[in-house]
Design a protein around this motif. Sequence first.
Motif, PDB file in Angstrom:
ATOM      1  N   LYS A 181      32.447 142.343  77.326  1.00 13.81           N
ATOM      2  CA  LYS A 181      31.672 141.772  78.428  1.00 13.81           C
ATOM      3  C   LYS A 181      30.585 140.871  77.865  1.00 13.81           C
ATOM      4  O   LYS A 181      29.932 141.199  76.879  1.00 13.81           O
ATOM      5  N   LYS A 182      30.385 139.738  78.495  1.00 13.42           N
ATOM      6  CA  LYS A 182      29.448 138.738  77.985  1.00 13.42           C
ATOM      7  C   LYS A 182      28.326 138.510  78.988  1.00 13.42           C
ATOM      8  O   LYS A 182      28.572 138.186  80.148  1.00 13.42           O
ATOM      9  N   GLU A 183      27.102 138.665  78.521  1.00 14.88           N
ATOM     10  CA  GLU A 183      25.936 138.385  79.345  1.00 14.88           C
ATOM     11  C   GLU A 183      25.678 136.874  79.386  1.00 14.88           C
ATOM     12  O   GLU A 183      26.297 136.096  78.656  1.00 14.88           O
ATOM     13  N   LYS A 184      24.745 136.459  80.225  1.00 11.44           N
ATOM     14  CA  LYS A 184      24.441 135.031  80.357  1.00 11.44           C
ATOM     15  C   LYS A 184      23.923 134.439  79.050  1.00 11.44           C
ATOM     16  O   LYS A 184      24.135 133.254  78.769  1.00 11.44           O
ATOM     17  N   ASP A 185      23.224 135.263  78.255  1.00  9.11           N
ATOM     18  CA  ASP A 185      22.677 134.765  76.992  1.00  9.11           C
ATOM     19  C   ASP A 185      23.577 135.109  75.805  1.00  9.11           C
ATOM     20  O   ASP A 185      23.131 135.137  74.660  1.00  9.11           O
ATOM     21  N   TYR A 186      24.844 135.353  76.069  1.00  7.51           N
ATOM     22  CA  TYR A 186      25.798 135.710  75.014  1.00  7.51           C
ATOM     23  C   TYR A 186      25.852 134.635  73.937  1.00  7.51           C
ATOM     24  O   TYR A 186      25.960 133.443  74.222  1.00  7.51           O
ATOM     25  N   HIS A 198      24.795 149.418  77.208  1.00  5.64           N
ATOM     26  CA  HIS A 198      25.410 148.386  78.054  1.00  5.64           C
ATOM     27  C   HIS A 198      24.890 148.390  79.489  1.00  5.64           C
ATOM     28  O   HIS A 198      25.350 147.597  80.317  1.00  5.64           O
ATOM     29  N   LYS A 199      23.929 149.262  79.790  1.00  5.27           N
ATOM     30  CA  LYS A 199      23.324 149.257  81.118  1.00  5.27           C
ATOM     31  C   LYS A 199      21.946 149.899  81.051  1.00  5.27           C
ATOM     32  O   LYS A 199      21.610 150.599  80.088  1.00  5.27           O
ATOM     33  N   TYR A 209      17.842 143.383  76.639  1.00  2.00           N
ATOM     34  CA  TYR A 209      19.165 142.821  76.911  1.00  2.00           C
ATOM     35  C   TYR A 209      20.200 143.931  76.767  1.00  2.00           C
ATOM     36  O   TYR A 209      19.944 144.968  76.157  1.00  2.00           O
ATOM     37  N   PHE A 210      21.382 143.719  77.338  1.00  2.00           N
ATOM     38  CA  PHE A 210      22.455 144.697  77.263  1.00  2.00           C
ATOM     39  C   PHE A 210      23.382 144.370  76.097  1.00  2.00           C
ATOM     40  O   PHE A 210      23.667 143.203  75.822  1.00  2.00           O
ATOM     41  N   HIS A 234      27.228 145.346  74.643  1.00  2.00           N
ATOM     42  CA  HIS A 234      28.497 145.912  75.094  1.00  2.00           C
ATOM     43  C   HIS A 234      29.403 146.201  73.898  1.00  2.00           C
ATOM     44  O   HIS A 234      29.482 145.414  72.959  1.00  2.00           O
TER      45      HIS A 234
END
Length: 299
Positions: free
Chosen positions: A58-63, A111-112, A151-152, A154
């Motif tokens: 899973k990729k966050e917006k700031d990945y 991750h959360k 930040y998360f 994963h």
Amino acid sequence: MVGTDPISLEKALENTVIKVVPMENVMGRKLVEAGDFCERRNGRGVDLNRNWSVDWGKKEKDYDPYEENPGVAPFSEPEAQIMRMLSKTFDPHIWVNVHSGMEALFMPYDHKNTTPEGLTSQLMKSMLEDVNHHHFQGRCLVGSGGGSVGYFAHGTTTDYMHDIAKVPMAFTFEIYGNPSASSKDCFKMFNPVDAATFQRVVADWCGAFLTIFKTSPELLRSANMTQGRWISIGGDSVEGLLLERNGRGRGKKTDGLEFGMSEMRTYFRLFILSCFFLMFMFCSRITKSKCRHGSSLHA
């Protein structure tokens, strides 16, 4: 160890088997030693702490695809496969993933922004808060990695150990960070560079680990999390193994309990030695910068 009662410590270690993996990312370490102090990936360009199966990919917006490459699939990397096998064969009560970049005592989840539900989770957090108070004077962040760092993450080791391997207590410890260091000076950011700071870090974290070894068994028993997980180190099973090694029963029979005690003392010596070695190995545990209260934090 200063401030540690030798008798109570020895009693705790009599019932403790410790396995230490002083170097997980061997190829990444070689890149760091060659001068790339901000490298965190393995030799194939994969972030090993994103290569586990819980919420993998899973990729966050700031990945950042360069720094957080999770690999082509969960456990695509041999290092992650080896660590997973260790978790299955050893079946530990406690798993600690050691990083540097800040001072923190993290528990799931990465991750959360939550911690697991239930009594065991409450006991984990209570123990970490006590360790933070007694050994770090409240300097460490305590809680879930995802809720504390900013930040998360994963596909991490700690989340897998909790959710899949069912390790009763799974932690990520961030043992050192220099928030005043430049973000481009990864060596100073992630490693103590003077003797006094080095000795303080070693003493603080050795003491913290020993406290966990002393207090966690009773906490786990109170939560009924130890049934079926104890490892027999004495009795006929060990004695039979020793007899077989001595040539199908020939030779002097070694007492199984004494053998077990000797093994545990050896594990403890290796643990203390590894604590010193680990201080020089954290450069490869680099992660992306995040601002928190004006400081640059890493996990």
